[in-house]
Design a protein around this motif. Sequence first.
Motif, PDB file in Angstrom:
ATOM      1  N   ASP A 165       0.829  -1.199   0.000  1.00  0.00           N
ATOM      2  CA  ASP A 165       0.000   0.000   0.000  1.00  0.00           C
ATOM      3  C   ASP A 165       0.863   1.248   0.000  1.00  0.00           C
ATOM      4  O   ASP A 165       0.558   2.217  -0.665  1.00  0.00           O
ATOM      5  N   ASP A 166       1.972   1.247   0.779  1.00  0.00           N
ATOM      6  CA  ASP A 166       2.876   2.390   0.815  1.00  0.00           C
ATOM      7  C   ASP A 166       3.492   2.641  -0.552  1.00  0.00           C
ATOM      8  O   ASP A 166       3.611   3.777  -0.986  1.00  0.00           O
ATOM      9  N   ALA A 167       3.888   1.564  -1.258  1.00  0.00           N
ATOM     10  CA  ALA A 167       4.487   1.712  -2.579  1.00  0.00           C
ATOM     11  C   ALA A 167       3.471   2.298  -3.548  1.00  0.00           C
ATOM     12  O   ALA A 167       3.798   3.158  -4.347  1.00  0.00           O
ATOM     13  N   LEU A 168       2.217   1.859  -3.466  1.00  0.00           N
ATOM     14  CA  LEU A 168       1.170   2.387  -4.329  1.00  0.00           C
ATOM     15  C   LEU A 168       0.937   3.859  -4.034  1.00  0.00           C
ATOM     16  O   LEU A 168       0.820   4.661  -4.944  1.00  0.00           O
ATOM     17  N   ASP A 169       0.896   4.222  -2.770  1.00  0.00           N
ATOM     18  CA  ASP A 169       0.701   5.619  -2.402  1.00  0.00           C
ATOM     19  C   ASP A 169       1.846   6.477  -2.925  1.00  0.00           C
ATOM     20  O   ASP A 169       1.613   7.544  -3.461  1.00  0.00           O
ATOM     21  N   ALA A 170       3.064   6.013  -2.763  1.00  0.00           N
ATOM     22  CA  ALA A 170       4.224   6.763  -3.243  1.00  0.00           C
ATOM     23  C   ALA A 170       4.200   6.858  -4.766  1.00  0.00           C
ATOM     24  O   ALA A 170       4.526   7.895  -5.336  1.00  0.00           O
ATOM     25  N   ALA A 171       3.780   5.795  -5.428  1.00  0.00           N
ATOM     26  CA  ALA A 171       3.728   5.790  -6.884  1.00  0.00           C
ATOM     27  C   ALA A 171       2.704   6.785  -7.411  1.00  0.00           C
ATOM     28  O   ALA A 171       2.922   7.422  -8.434  1.00  0.00           O
ATOM     29  N   ARG A 172       1.601   6.932  -6.711  1.00  0.00           N
ATOM     30  CA  ARG A 172       0.581   7.890  -7.153  1.00  0.00           C
ATOM     31  C   ARG A 172       0.902   9.308  -6.694  1.00  0.00           C
ATOM     32  O   ARG A 172       0.616  10.255  -7.411  1.00  0.00           O
ATOM     33  N   ALA A 173       1.487   9.473  -5.522  1.00  0.00           N
ATOM     34  CA  ALA A 173       1.784  10.806  -5.006  1.00  0.00           C
ATOM     35  C   ALA A 173       3.042  11.409  -5.630  1.00  0.00           C
ATOM     36  O   ALA A 173       3.163  12.629  -5.722  1.00  0.00           O
ATOM     37  N   ASP A 174       3.962  10.576  -6.068  1.00  0.00           N
ATOM     38  CA  ASP A 174       5.233  11.043  -6.646  1.00  0.00           C
ATOM     39  C   ASP A 174       5.597  10.118  -7.804  1.00  0.00           C
ATOM     40  O   ASP A 174       6.562   9.354  -7.732  1.00  0.00           O
ATOM     41  N   PRO A 175       4.811  10.173  -8.899  1.00  0.00           N
ATOM     42  CA  PRO A 175       4.960   9.177  -9.965  1.00  0.00           C
ATOM     43  C   PRO A 175       6.340   9.134 -10.621  1.00  0.00           C
ATOM     44  O   PRO A 175       6.779   8.072 -11.035  1.00  0.00           O
ATOM     45  N   LYS A 176       7.020  10.242 -10.717  1.00  0.00           N
ATOM     46  CA  LYS A 176       8.352  10.258 -11.331  1.00  0.00           C
ATOM     47  C   LYS A 176       9.466  10.200 -10.281  1.00  0.00           C
ATOM     48  O   LYS A 176      10.640  10.175 -10.635  1.00  0.00           O
ATOM     49  N   GLY A 177       9.108  10.219  -9.002  1.00  0.00           N
ATOM     50  CA  GLY A 177      10.109  10.218  -7.942  1.00  0.00           C
ATOM     51  C   GLY A 177      10.832  11.549  -7.802  1.00  0.00           C
ATOM     52  O   GLY A 177      11.904  11.615  -7.204  1.00  0.00           O
ATOM     53  N   LEU A 178      10.237  12.622  -8.317  1.00  0.00           N
ATOM     54  CA  LEU A 178      10.892  13.929  -8.297  1.00  0.00           C
ATOM     55  C   LEU A 178      11.077  14.477  -6.891  1.00  0.00           C
ATOM     56  O   LEU A 178      12.149  15.001  -6.553  1.00  0.00           O
ATOM     57  N   ILE A 179      10.045  14.371  -6.079  1.00  0.00           N
ATOM     58  CA  ILE A 179      10.134  14.892  -4.717  1.00  0.00           C
ATOM     59  C   ILE A 179      11.140  14.068  -3.918  1.00  0.00           C
ATOM     60  O   ILE A 179      11.986  14.618  -3.209  1.00  0.00           O
ATOM     61  N   ARG A 180      11.072  12.752  -4.068  1.00  0.00           N
ATOM     62  CA  ARG A 180      12.025  11.872  -3.369  1.00  0.00           C
ATOM     63  C   ARG A 180      13.458  12.265  -3.713  1.00  0.00           C
ATOM     64  O   ARG A 180      14.299  12.426  -2.834  1.00  0.00           O
ATOM     65  N   GLU A 181      13.727  12.452  -4.995  1.00  0.00           N
ATOM     66  CA  GLU A 181      15.082  12.792  -5.423  1.00  0.00           C
ATOM     67  C   GLU A 181      15.510  14.177  -4.951  1.00  0.00           C
ATOM     68  O   GLU A 181      16.685  14.401  -4.664  1.00  0.00           O
ATOM     69  N   SER A 182      14.558  15.095  -4.849  1.00  0.00           N
ATOM     70  CA  SER A 182      14.922  16.446  -4.387  1.00  0.00           C
ATOM     71  C   SER A 182      15.467  16.409  -2.962  1.00  0.00           C
ATOM     72  O   SER A 182      16.353  17.201  -2.618  1.00  0.00           O
ATOM     73  N   PHE A 183      14.953  15.496  -2.143  1.00  0.00           N
ATOM     74  CA  PHE A 183      15.446  15.376  -0.774  1.00  0.00           C
ATOM     75  C   PHE A 183      16.846  14.756  -0.726  1.00  0.00           C
ATOM     76  O   PHE A 183      17.537  14.867   0.277  1.00  0.00           O
ATOM     77  N   ARG A 184      17.268  14.131  -1.797  1.00  0.00           N
ATOM     78  CA  ARG A 184      18.597  13.499  -1.841  1.00  0.00           C
ATOM     79  C   ARG A 184      19.682  14.422  -2.384  1.00  0.00           C
ATOM     80  O   ARG A 184      20.856  14.089  -2.334  1.00  0.00           O
ATOM     81  N   ILE A 185      19.307  15.572  -2.925  1.00  0.00           N
ATOM     82  CA  ILE A 185      20.275  16.490  -3.528  1.00  0.00           C
ATOM     83  C   ILE A 185      20.852  17.403  -2.454  1.00  0.00           C
ATOM     84  O   ILE A 185      20.128  18.189  -1.834  1.00  0.00           O
ATOM     85  N   ASP A 186      22.149  17.291  -2.245  1.00  0.00           N
ATOM     86  CA  ASP A 186      22.824  18.157  -1.278  1.00  0.00           C
ATOM     87  C   ASP A 186      22.894  19.575  -1.825  1.00  0.00           C
ATOM     88  O   ASP A 186      23.225  19.790  -2.988  1.00  0.00           O
ATOM     89  N   GLY A 187      22.573  20.541  -0.993  1.00  0.00           N
ATOM     90  CA  GLY A 187      22.710  21.939  -1.364  1.00  0.00           C
ATOM     91  C   GLY A 187      21.663  22.455  -2.330  1.00  0.00           C
ATOM     92  O   GLY A 187      21.853  23.507  -2.944  1.00  0.00           O
ATOM     93  N   ILE A 188      20.553  21.755  -2.458  1.00  0.00           N
ATOM     94  CA  ILE A 188      19.492  22.196  -3.372  1.00  0.00           C
ATOM     95  C   ILE A 188      18.921  23.521  -2.860  1.00  0.00           C
ATOM     96  O   ILE A 188      18.811  23.743  -1.658  1.00  0.00           O
ATOM     97  N   THR A 189      18.581  24.405  -3.790  1.00  0.00           N
ATOM     98  CA  THR A 189      18.074  25.727  -3.412  1.00  0.00           C
ATOM     99  C   THR A 189      16.552  25.764  -3.469  1.00  0.00           C
ATOM    100  O   THR A 189      15.912  24.890  -4.062  1.00  0.00           O
ATOM    101  N   LEU A 190      16.006  26.814  -2.887  1.00  0.00           N
ATOM    102  CA  LEU A 190      14.563  27.009  -2.901  1.00  0.00           C
ATOM    103  C   LEU A 190      14.056  27.153  -4.335  1.00  0.00           C
ATOM    104  O   LEU A 190      13.027  26.577  -4.700  1.00  0.00           O
ATOM    105  N   GLY A 191      14.764  27.885  -5.164  1.00  0.00           N
ATOM    106  CA  GLY A 191      14.363  28.047  -6.564  1.00  0.00           C
ATOM    107  C   GLY A 191      14.361  26.732  -7.322  1.00  0.00           C
ATOM    108  O   GLY A 191      13.450  26.462  -8.120  1.00  0.00           O
TER     109      GLY A 191
END
Length: 99
Positions: free
Chosen positions: A3-29
């Motif tokens: 169920d968690d995988a399905l929720d993540a797949a629908r809430a973040d289909p491309k994994g963009l938000i997940r990957e943004s949390f992995r980027i060191d030094g990412i800016t607000l822009g």
Amino acid sequence: MADDALDAARADPKGLIRESFRIDGITLGECRTIFLDWALSLPDGVAPAEAMRAVLDLYAPDGAGGRRDHPMVTVLSEGLAAAARAPVRRGGRAGRFAQ
């Protein structure tokens, strides 16, 4: 767990938000740019506000090692605040002329 995988797949289909949390030094822009791409990639039938809450819970839960000060949390929180404001319809004469 499925169920968690399905929720993540629908809430973040491309994994963009997940990957943004992995980027060191990412800016607000940069987070705002990623957020726009993420919002445009949501599947039909997924409410953006629900998806924002889901990705916040998934990737930045309370007390998750300082992630609450990540710029993407700021962007998602701003999005939720904007979604909570009820749209004001200005029709008729009030919509055509300034008061």
